[in-house]
Design a protein around this motif. Structure first.
Motif, PDB file in Angstrom:
ATOM      1  N   SER A  24       0.829  -1.213   0.000  1.00 44.94           N
ATOM      2  CA  SER A  24       0.000   0.000   0.000  1.00 44.94           C
ATOM      3  C   SER A  24       0.862   1.260   0.000  1.00 44.94           C
ATOM      4  O   SER A  24       0.503   2.269  -0.627  1.00 44.94           O
ATOM      5  N   THR A  27       2.075   1.587  -3.521  1.00 50.85           N
ATOM      6  CA  THR A  27       0.986   2.086  -4.362  1.00 50.85           C
ATOM      7  C   THR A  27       0.801   3.586  -4.198  1.00 50.85           C
ATOM      8  O   THR A  27       0.514   4.303  -5.166  1.00 50.85           O
ATOM      9  N   THR A  28       0.960   4.086  -2.982  1.00 56.52           N
ATOM     10  CA  THR A  28       0.753   5.507  -2.718  1.00 56.52           C
ATOM     11  C   THR A  28       1.693   6.380  -3.536  1.00 56.52           C
ATOM     12  O   THR A  28       1.293   7.433  -4.054  1.00 56.52           O
ATOM     13  N   TRP A  33      -0.686   5.025 -11.738  1.00 55.27           N
ATOM     14  CA  TRP A  33      -2.105   4.764 -11.518  1.00 55.27           C
ATOM     15  C   TRP A  33      -2.862   4.738 -12.844  1.00 55.27           C
ATOM     16  O   TRP A  33      -3.831   4.000 -12.990  1.00 55.27           O
ATOM     17  N   SER A  80      -8.091  10.145  -2.942  1.00 51.62           N
ATOM     18  CA  SER A  80      -7.188   8.990  -2.924  1.00 51.62           C
ATOM     19  C   SER A  80      -5.938   9.280  -2.103  1.00 51.62           C
ATOM     20  O   SER A  80      -5.451   8.391  -1.386  1.00 51.62           O
ATOM     21  N   MET A  84      -5.203   6.896   1.101  1.00 50.54           N
ATOM     22  CA  MET A  84      -3.989   6.088   1.104  1.00 50.54           C
ATOM     23  C   MET A  84      -3.111   6.418   2.310  1.00 50.54           C
ATOM     24  O   MET A  84      -2.513   5.525   2.920  1.00 50.54           O
ATOM     25  N   SER A  87      -4.785   4.690   5.131  1.00 55.02           N
ATOM     26  CA  SER A  87      -4.510   3.260   5.081  1.00 55.02           C
ATOM     27  C   SER A  87      -3.119   2.944   5.622  1.00 55.02           C
ATOM     28  O   SER A  87      -2.942   1.992   6.395  1.00 55.02           O
ATOM     29  N   ALA A 133      -7.585   1.270   1.491  1.00 56.40           N
ATOM     30  CA  ALA A 133      -6.738   1.139   0.302  1.00 56.40           C
ATOM     31  C   ALA A 133      -7.544   0.715  -0.923  1.00 56.40           C
ATOM     32  O   ALA A 133      -7.225   1.106  -2.053  1.00 56.40           O
ATOM     33  N   VAL A 137      -8.324   3.029  -5.115  1.00 60.01           N
ATOM     34  CA  VAL A 137      -7.942   2.382  -6.381  1.00 60.01           C
ATOM     35  C   VAL A 137      -9.182   1.982  -7.170  1.00 60.01           C
ATOM     36  O   VAL A 137      -9.201   2.066  -8.411  1.00 60.01           O
ATOM     37  N   GLY A 169      -2.480  -2.009  -5.723  1.00 65.31           N
ATOM     38  CA  GLY A 169      -3.358  -1.522  -4.660  1.00 65.31           C
ATOM     39  C   GLY A 169      -4.471  -2.499  -4.336  1.00 65.31           C
ATOM     40  O   GLY A 169      -4.821  -2.694  -3.170  1.00 65.31           O
TER      41      GLY A 169
END
Length: 220
Positions: A24, A27-28, A33, A80, A84, A87, A133, A137, A169
């Protein structure tokens, strides 16, 4: 057997949660994306993340530019970012509390009820981290699909598509959810009973005292 299953569930849940938390974070900050391939110039590929947009050229490598204003971003990217971060924070707290609640940890062996509560709280935080999370996404993916099939946009205009960060994600959120559920399930399992034919220390000492005095145990 029940005790072994309980410990295995705790360890697997913690490892899954740790993997999901790390992914995660990746992904952040990963600027993938969304992906955009230009048909007119196949040597350039555009990518977009939560913090910057990048252009990848076969000859010049990758160049990125940070977004100038938070308020100028689309709503899905603004939300988002917040989710995130939430998360990542919830995942860290969940891992910390769950670690102290593990049965295999020597700390607080006599406080089983408190360790159980820490494990349940940690699992709940990890579950919430997974949900936090998955929402961003999935929202970005929904907007990407909606814009891709938007008939009001001319066909000649390039369309954004799913980037690698969305799949990472999804996996991260699912791992956090599953890890949190395993930890909560292990915490709710009953303690393993003593093996048949064995006595506790207090019972053994009591029986030895009665035998030395030549009297019978009043419990019998």
């Amino acid at each position: 057997m029940a005790l072994v299953l309980r410990v295995v569930m705790q360890l697997v849940g913690l490892l899954l949660s740790l993997l999901g938390w790390v992914l995660s974070i990746v992904t952040t900050y990963l600027p993938h994306w969304k992906n955009l391939n230009l048909e007119l110039n196949e040597m350039e590929n555009w990518t977009m993340g939560l913090w910057q947009a990048c252009v990848i050229q076969e000859e010049g490598g990758m160049e990125c530019k940070d977004f100038d204003s938070f308020l100028a971003l689309p709503a899905e990217l603004r939300v988002s970012r917040i989710l995130m971060f939430l998360s990542n924070g919830l995942g860290f707290l969940g891992l910390l509390l769950s670690g102290f609640g593990l049965d295999c940890l020597r700390i607080g062996e006599g406080l089983r009820e408190r360790k159980k509560r820490l494990l349940i709280l940690g699992g709940a935080l990890l579950w919430m981290a997974g949900a936090a999370a998955l929402v961003p996404v999935s929202w970005v993916a929904h907007v990407t699909v909606r814009e891709f099939w938007d008939e009001t946009i001319p066909e000649i205009v390039p369309r954004w598509e799913f980037g690698e960060a969305l799949f990472i994600g999804w996996f991260a959120g699912s791992a956090l959810l599953l890890g949190g559920c395993l930890l909560n399930g292990a915490a709710c399992c009953t303690q393993a009973p003593l093996a048949s034919g064995h006595y506790t220390v207090a019972e053994t000492q009591s029986q030895c005292a009665y035998l030395e005095n030549g009297t019978a145990d009043p419990k019998v």
